[in-house]
Design an enzyme around this catalytic site. Sequence first.
Site, short mmCIF file in Angstrom:
data_model
loop_
_atom_site.label_atom_id
_atom_site.label_comp_id
_atom_site.label_asym_id
_atom_site.label_seq_id
_atom_site.Cartn_x
_atom_site.Cartn_y
_atom_site.Cartn_z
N CYS A 2 -13.21 -3.64 -73.77
CA CYS A 2 -13.80 -2.58 -74.15
C CYS A 2 -14.53 -1.80 -73.07
CB CYS A 2 -14.71 -2.59 -75.27
SG CYS A 2 -13.89 -3.31 -76.75
N ARG A 27 -10.10 -1.21 -69.22
CA ARG A 27 -10.65 -2.31 -70.05
C ARG A 27 -10.26 -2.45 -71.75
NH1 ARG A 27 -15.41 -3.70 -67.36
NH2 ARG A 27 -16.17 -4.73 -69.29
N TRP A 80 -10.37 -2.80 -76.94
CA TRP A 80 -9.43 -3.76 -77.03
C TRP A 80 -9.91 -4.49 -77.97
CZ3 TRP A 80 -9.40 -8.90 -76.87
CH2 TRP A 80 -8.17 -9.52 -76.74
N ASN A 107 -19.35 -3.27 -76.43
CA ASN A 107 -18.29 -4.14 -75.81
C ASN A 107 -18.87 -5.44 -75.81
OD1 ASN A 107 -16.76 -5.43 -73.89
ND2 ASN A 107 -17.94 -4.75 -71.95
N GLY A 108 -18.00 -6.54 -76.42
CA GLY A 108 -18.45 -7.84 -76.56
C GLY A 108 -18.16 -8.29 -77.96
N GLU A 494 2.63 -16.63 -59.82
CA GLU A 494 2.23 -15.47 -59.81
C GLU A 494 3.34 -14.26 -59.88
OE1 GLU A 494 -0.65 -14.05 -60.36
OE2 GLU A 494 -0.71 -12.15 -59.79
N LYS A 498 3.35 -11.88 -63.33
CA LYS A 498 3.56 -10.25 -63.04
C LYS A 498 4.48 -9.65 -63.96
CE LYS A 498 0.63 -9.57 -61.79
NZ LYS A 498 -0.43 -10.18 -61.17
N GLU A 501 3.97 -9.83 -67.64
CA GLU A 501 2.65 -9.19 -68.12
C GLU A 501 3.00 -7.87 -68.29
OE1 GLU A 501 -1.12 -9.20 -66.12
OE2 GLU A 501 -0.03 -9.40 -64.31
N HIS A 517 14.52 -31.25 -64.43
CA HIS A 517 13.78 -31.98 -65.71
C HIS A 517 13.78 -31.27 -66.66
CE1 HIS A 517 12.96 -35.34 -62.74
NE2 HIS A 517 12.64 -34.53 -61.89
N LYS A 616 -7.98 -5.62 -68.92
CA LYS A 616 -8.03 -6.13 -67.22
C LYS A 616 -9.29 -6.97 -67.23
CE LYS A 616 -7.83 -4.79 -62.58
NZ LYS A 616 -6.72 -5.40 -62.31
C1 AGP Z 1 -3.29 -10.71 -64.13
O1 AGP Z 1 -2.61 -9.78 -63.28
C2 AGP Z 1 -4.43 -10.34 -64.88
N1 AGP Z 1 -5.21 -9.21 -64.69
C3 AGP Z 1 -5.21 -11.66 -65.12
O2 AGP Z 1 -4.36 -12.69 -65.18
C4 AGP Z 1 -6.43 -11.62 -64.38
O3 AGP Z 1 -6.33 -12.18 -63.14
C5 AGP Z 1 -7.39 -12.59 -64.82
O4 AGP Z 1 -7.75 -12.17 -66.47
C6 AGP Z 1 -8.64 -12.82 -64.17
O5 AGP Z 1 -9.44 -11.92 -64.27
P1 AGP Z 1 -10.58 -11.90 -63.08
O6 AGP Z 1 -10.14 -12.26 -61.69
O7 AGP Z 1 -11.35 -10.50 -63.47
O8 AGP Z 1 -11.45 -12.87 -63.46
#
Ligand code: AGP
Length: 621
Positions: A2, A27, A80, A107-108, A494, A498, A501, A517, A616
């Site tokens: 949020c 956000r 969110w 937010n929270g 990673e 990518k 997501e 395995h 994010k």
């Molecule tokens: C990855 O593309 C995401 N944005 C997510 O995994 C992100 O890296 C994770 O939420 C951690 O965020 P931060 O680095 O702001 O703590």
Amino acid sequence: MCGIVGYVGRERCVEVLMEGLKNLEYRGYDSAGLALQLEDGIEPLKRVGPLVNLAGAVGDLGGRNGDFFRVRAGVGHTRWATHGRPNEANAHPLLGGEGGRVAVVHNGIIENHARLRRELEARGRVFRSETDTEVIAHLLAERIEEHGESLREALACCVRQIEGSFAVAAVSAEEPETIVAARHQSPLVVGLGEGENFLASAVQALLTETRRFLVVENGEIVELSAEGVAVSTLDGEEVRRGACEVDWDAEAVELGVYEDYMLKEIHEQPAALRKTLEGRITTEGEVDLSADLPEPFIEGLREIERVVVLGCGTAYHAGLVGKHALEKLCRVPVEVAVSSEYRYREPIGDGKTLVVAISQSGETTDTLAAVEAAREYGGRVLAVTNTRGSLITREAEAVLLTKAGPEVGVAATKTFTTQLAALKLLALQLAHLKGLRSAEELLEIGEALRLVPEKVEHAIELSGDATRTAAQAFEAARCALYLGRGVSYPVALEGALKLKEISYLPAEGYPAGEMKHGPIALIDESCPVVAVLGEGLLREKTLSNVQETAARGGRIVPVAVEGDASASEVADHVLWAPEVPELLWPLVASVPLQLLAYHVAKGRGLDVDKPRNLAKSVTVE
Ligand code: AGP
């Protein structure tokens, strides 16, 4: 999650709030809303879905009522969802009081909302949403209506009753052109203007308006009017604090010539890496972090016997890459932990444990809690973050900033590679202090690290068409497997993150040696295999795993060092990356995987910047 924004001052409130929300949409984008102070009360306006839906409603309403664009104060929200589905009733602002004379954005999470709700209902307050936030609106209205308090006093009283994490901003019809706000654990900044003032969850919301900010601390109330900003404690004592200037450009949050932020941010990596390395590494390759880390912290590094790296998602993957350099160059044991697990583990450590907490946002709840757990055993905490002044910088003993600039795309790209660069700098600095490696060896790696921005530039050139073509192998895919060994294993993890997501394709990152395995059972023509090769003995071993995969009908997409003939033998389309020393390979090998995920998602017609269900900054557990 949020984003909240507030404005008070001139007749441009709607414009400023909408621009601020646009820059905070990363956000959350389940719904968006505004609460505007009109002459005769508060006008709420909310829409489900991304901000563009609210923008449409703003256009319609503004067309019907010219006064709408002359509003001078209001607050906005991009959501969110945590409590209650994304529908209009649950969208913020939430209203309280007779005829909705108080409006709140939040937010929270309010953890004790169920009890507070029961109590408020018993006292006759009527709830209209399923959100936790609505209790704040009713608590404020109750204090104003029944106790004759000002909005500031009512918020101070409310803050004493609510538990959890929050950044909250409120307006009341009784106090025109005034916004009050408070926070606990969730971020909140005040932007300072001339004859106008601003409020937001993050500075990037306001970069087109101001570079001067005040960071609001836990336990404080801020009151904004056009003329000024008053900060006080919950007891009403004045707090004096100087403003800080940020050096981010407003263009950094504009798309420019790019179609999406993700693509723009992938292309910004060479510049972001240059900025992250600048002033920290000499032309001869000597690393010196004395301008970043306090002297006692640097001295303490000599005594370090163990390293713990904490992070979530991409930051965790950066930590796994960092482990290789730290163990190889510094000969200290390194544990890399997912923050959400570490925080509940009663972790073991002492004052000789260096705790590297990685978080681009600096506000990830789990990482902040993991840091707290490490501080309890006396760990020396270094934060690696992209956000100056963020929550994590206040919890850590020292801070190493990545200088990637604002990242808007939800999928981390430039913040990942700059985290890798920061961890290499740290490993070289620690290795130098520990004196276990020869100066020549460290200078050689340092020199190669200094040249990494050019290598990444070249990786982008090599990847453009190749990744677009390779993406075709994913058109009919039902899943994907990413394999790697050694430093290439976290690169594979990673890469898989990518892809999943932003394209919603199930993708697994696996150590190549583990394939037999279990995961090999997945292989057929609908499960492409991305094999991150790299150099050395491990490359040979991964190659032989790849051949086993090819023998079972798997479609192979290798990521290989430019010109590696054996990679061309196993696949039609190879993703090339320039040659660099093995420790730096993740920096260049990640680029084609970012672009591959990008093209697969675009090919499926998806919004790469705002993937479904994600936000994010993850500020809830
Ligand atoms: C990855 O593309 C995401 N944005 C997510 O995994 C992100 O890296 C994770 O939420 C951690 O965020 P931060 O680095 O702001 O703590």
